[in-house]
Design an enzyme around this catalytic site. Structure first.
Site, PDB file in Angstrom:
ATOM      1  N   HIS A  64       1.218  -2.117 -60.929  1.00  0.00           N
ATOM      2  CA  HIS A  64       0.348  -3.187 -61.432  1.00  0.00           C
ATOM      3  C   HIS A  64      -0.402  -2.799 -62.706  1.00  0.00           C
ATOM      4  O   HIS A  64      -0.882  -1.682 -62.862  1.00  0.00           O
ATOM      5  CB  HIS A  64      -0.599  -3.716 -60.351  1.00  0.00           C
ATOM      6  N   GLU A 198      -2.980  -7.438 -58.883  1.00  0.00           N
ATOM      7  CA  GLU A 198      -2.855  -6.691 -57.627  1.00  0.00           C
ATOM      8  C   GLU A 198      -4.211  -6.487 -56.984  1.00  0.00           C
ATOM      9  O   GLU A 198      -4.385  -6.625 -55.771  1.00  0.00           O
ATOM     10  CB  GLU A 198      -2.204  -5.325 -57.901  1.00  0.00           C
TER      11      GLU A 198
HETATM   12 CO    CO Z   1      -6.742  -0.358 -56.755  1.00  0.00          CO
HETATM   13 ZN    ZN Z   2      -3.544   0.117 -57.322  1.00  0.00          ZN
END
Ligand code: CO
Ligand code: ZN
Length: 339
Positions: A64, A198
Site C-alpha cells: 500500500h 489500506e
Molecule cells: Co499501517
Molecule cells: Zn501497512
C-alpha cells in the site's frame, strides 16, 4: 543495499495519506516507466497495477502506498487546527511532532494543558501552523486538508528509522523485485498492485482484487516485533528474516500456502520467522475474501514502533523478503498447489 537506502530516503519524503497517494504513485510510475514497462493501469480508486508475465495462473501482489496521517477538521479562533486521525494514529509521542499537509504547509502538534494522564486524548491536541488567526490558518490549511507526519530518515548501521516504512518498504520490495523479474519468463501472470487506502480499511486492495480475480494474493507489509525491553510477547525479531504470516486479525494463511512458503525459504536458505500478529491486518485480508476465496498470505517486514513517526526496520530483513518473493513468483511450486 545502498540503492535500497536511497529508495527509502526518497519515498519517506513523499506525502501520501490515505486517499491522497498521488506523490507516491507518480514516483513509482516513474520507476516503472524507466524500466520500459508499458502495461501500467490505474484503477478508479487510484491503485497502480503493473502486469508482467503471461502464465495462466494469476498472482496479485499488494503493497500500500498510503500512510497514516491527520485531517484538518476545525480551526480554533487563534488559528490552531483540530484534526482527525487518518488510520491508526497512536496518540503517544504526538506532542512536538512535525506535520506536513498535502499542500506543503508544515505544522507542529501541541496540546491543551494536560493535568492528569486521563486528559491525554486526541481531542486535546492541535496543530500549530504559525498562524495568528482563524482566517490566516484557513487560507493555509482549509478544512478537509490531509497531512502526514514529517521526519527525516536515519540510517543506524543496518537499521533504518523512517516515518512511513508502513508501507513504503513494502512498495520498495515490490519495485526491486519487479526490476529483477520483469525480463524473465514467469510461470504466472503477476500483478504488482500498489494499493490505496489500506490504513483506513484495505479499500484499494479490495476493489483491485475484485477486478483482477487472482488465484493467489500476497501482500507485502510491515509487522510488529516482540524484541524490545519488556515488550509485548511476539516471536518476531528485527534482523531475523522475513516474517511469514500465520495469522493476524484479517487473515489466516491457508496451511498449504504457509507450508510452501516455509519450504521455499528453507530450500533457498532464506532467513525467515513465523508471524502471529494479534492486532492489525493487511491488504491480504481483503484480497482473500474476494469471490469464492483466494488463498493469500503476507510476507512481512519486521518493524519496531509501527505507526510511530520513527518506524525501524533492518535491511537484512528487506533483502530476505525480496529473495522469498522473487523465488515464489519465478518458480512453479505456487501454481501446483491444489485448493
Ligand atoms: Co499501517
Ligand atoms: Zn501497512
Amino acid at each position: 543495499m545502498k540503492r535500497t537506502i536511497e529508495l527509502i530516503k526518497k519515498f519517506n519524503t513523499l506525502v501520501g495519506p490515505s486517499g491522497y497517494e498521488d506523490e507516491v504513485r507518480e514516483e513509482i510510475k516513474k520507476f516503472v516507466l524507466k524500466l520500459g514497462i508499458k502495461s501500467i493501469t490505474e484503477s478508479p480508486l487510484g491503485s497502480l497495477i503493473i502486469k508482467v508475465g503471461t502464465g495462466k495462473k494469476k498472482v496479485m501482489l499488494a503493497g500500500h502506498m498510503d500512510e497514516i496521517g491527520v485531517l484538518c477538521t476545525y480551526i480554533d479562533k487563534d488559528g490552531f487546527i483540530r484534526f482527525s486521525p487518518v488510520g491508526g494514529v497512536s496518540k503517544y509521542g504526538l506532542i512536538g511532532t512535525r506535520v506536513k499537509f498535502i499542500n506543503g504547509v508544515k505544522g507542529i502538534i501541541g496540546a491543551e494543558s494536560l493535568k492528569k494522564p486521563d486528559d491525554f486524548v486526541l481531542e486535546k491536541l492541535y496543530i500549530d501552523i504559525g498562524a495568528r488567526s482563524t482566517k490566516e490558518a484557513e487560507k493555509l490549511v482549509p478544512i478537509g486538508t490531509f497531512g502526514v507526519f514529517d521526519r527525516e530518515v536515519d540510517v543506524l548501521g543496518t537499521r533504518v528509522a523512517a516515518k512511513a516504512h508502513d508501507d513504503r518498504i513494502g512498495c520498495i520490495v515490490m519495485m526491486e523485485v519487479l526490476e529483477k523479474v520483469y525480463k524473465k519468463k514467469l510461470p504466472y501472470t503477476v500483478y504488482f498492485v500498489f494499493t490505496t487506502q489500506e490504513e483506513v480499511g484495505l479499500r484499494g486492495a479490495k476493489v483491485a482484487a475484485y477486478d483482477l480475480e487472482p488465484d493467489f494474493g500476497i501482500a507485502l507489509d510491515v509487522t510488529a516485533t516482540g524484541d524490545t525491553l519488556d515488550g509485548y510477547k511476539m516471536a518476531v525479531k528485527l534482523g531475523a528474516g522475513v516474517a511469514i504470516k500465520v495469522k493476524d486479525s484479517s487473515l489466516i494463511t491457508h496451511p498449504k500456502l504457509k507450508d510452501l512458503l516455509v519450504k521455499t525459504a528453507e530450500k533457498n536458505k532464506i532467513k525467515f520467522q513465523l508471524e502471529i500478529l494479534d492486532r492489525g491486518g493487511t491488504d491480504a485480508g481483503a484480497i482473500h475474501l474476494t469471490k469464492s476465496g483466494i488463498p493469500s498470505t503476507v510476507l512481512s517486514i519486521p518493524t519496531r514502533y509501527v505507526h510511530s513517526q520513527s518506524e525501524m526496520i533492518d535491511l537484512d530483513d528487506v533483502k530476505a523478503t525480496e529473495d522469498l518473493l522473487e523465488k515464489l513468483i519465478t518458480t512453479s511450486d505456487l501454481g501446483n498447489l491444489k485448493f
